[in-house]
Motif scaffolding. Sequence first.
Motif, short mmCIF file in Angstrom:
data_model
loop_
_atom_site.label_atom_id
_atom_site.label_comp_id
_atom_site.label_asym_id
_atom_site.label_seq_id
_atom_site.Cartn_x
_atom_site.Cartn_y
_atom_site.Cartn_z
N VAL A 1 -0.22 -8.33 -18.96
CA VAL A 1 0.03 -9.64 -18.37
C VAL A 1 -1.04 -10.63 -18.83
N TRP A 2 -2.32 -10.18 -18.80
CA TRP A 2 -3.39 -11.08 -19.26
C TRP A 2 -3.22 -11.42 -20.73
N TRP B 1 -0.06 -18.80 -14.11
CA TRP B 1 0.43 -17.73 -13.22
C TRP B 1 1.77 -18.10 -12.59
N GLY C 1 5.11 -11.05 -8.10
CA GLY C 1 3.67 -10.91 -8.25
C GLY C 1 2.93 -11.66 -7.17
N ASN D 1 -2.95 0.26 -17.45
CA ASN D 1 -2.64 -0.75 -16.45
C ASN D 1 -1.79 -1.86 -17.08
N ALA E 1 -1.09 -4.61 -15.98
CA ALA E 1 -1.66 -5.93 -15.74
C ALA E 1 -2.46 -6.42 -16.94
N ALA F 1 5.60 -5.43 -17.77
CA ALA F 1 4.87 -4.47 -16.93
C ALA F 1 5.59 -3.15 -16.68
N TRP G 1 2.90 -1.35 -7.45
CA TRP G 1 2.23 -2.59 -7.85
C TRP G 1 1.05 -2.24 -8.74
N TRP G 2 0.68 -3.21 -9.61
CA TRP G 2 -0.45 -3.05 -10.52
C TRP G 2 -1.35 -4.26 -10.38
N GLN G 3 -2.67 -4.03 -10.28
CA GLN G 3 -3.60 -5.12 -10.01
C GLN G 3 -4.74 -5.14 -11.02
N ASP G 4 -5.24 -6.34 -11.29
CA ASP G 4 -6.40 -6.48 -12.17
C ASP G 4 -6.94 -7.90 -12.03
N ALA H 1 -1.52 -9.41 -9.47
CA ALA H 1 -0.85 -8.14 -9.23
C ALA H 1 0.64 -8.35 -9.41
#
Length: 356
Positions: free
Chosen positions: A304-305, A332, A234, A299, A301, A346, A186-189, A226
């Motif tokens: 994603v942003w 989201w 996510g 990252n 994420a 991702a 998993w990737w988080q931000d 994430a």
Amino acid sequence: MTIQITRREHDAGALRWQAGRTTEAPVARRLLALALVLEGHNRTDAANTCGMDRQTLRDWVIRYNEHGIAGLSDRPHGGGAAAKLSVEETAQLAIWVGKKPTVAEDGVVRWRLCDLRERILARFFVLMDERSVGRILSALGFSHISVRPRHPKADAEAQQAHKKNFAELVAAAIPPAAHGKPIELWWQDEARVGQQGSLTRIWAERGSRPTAPRDQRYHWAYLFGAVCPARGVGAGLVLPHANVHAINLHLQEISTQVAEGAFAVLTLDGAGWHQTGDRLKVPENIGLLHLPPYSPELNPAENVWEFLRQNDLSNRVYATSEAIIDACCVAWNKLIAAPERIRSIATRDWAKTVTS
């Protein structure tokens, strides 16, 4: 004067068979016209049937007599103006663009076509149009694209080591109690979304300077997100602050989205609220893996942003804080409803799933 078909290695049936195999439609028409001639049809009728005039058919008969079936393909266009830059000069141009300019050496911070045109004239004594320079750059594989920020303290060697040793780093983040379980990456931000919004590129008439709305007020919210690319899922929360309490809430939300019986290795940056000792409450099915300092480009994420801002959260004015929250939730949830998009955005080749 009528030119006869003199080659005899193919009869009409063989030419028709070749016409059925070729992927070039013009060649197929020429083969069928020759087959009609060999079958005794009138040449005018054979030409008209295959979309050409009698003189054109005569020319293809000559080509066929001289070169066989290979002679029926369109020859590459020859002639034309010679290239203004030599192979060596073109290679030097690629070096200039690839290493990027500096103010001290080049007098500019980014190359424009007019700058490169002047550099070519000064170094090679070749006068070129800007469009010609652009065509050469395109042929060399360059494109006029936006850059992303890079922190001056970023350590390129540490970033490469992180990617190279990623599997070992993941293995080290798995506690003994999780050995033998399926592992999820998993990737988080977090992203701040608010009235001081961002602008994005749009299609507009060449030479124009289009406008887009941008608020000047200062209300915002934080979108905690994430993603697990392998599963295309996510976990997100919209919160008023970015602090240890907020990240603890997000960790709990991520925990609920990890597959039953699996263990998640969550990669995240080194923000202060991600490293708060006993105050950070990490669920039992999650292990944390921190990125090297100043390395947001590692990252996914971040991408994603970028996607959400480019497609849902830019060029807007939010009247209230509630409007910001609503926009974040809609954006989201729209992403979460598209698992393949999460995988596309991702997934990283160097981030391999490992088994404990």
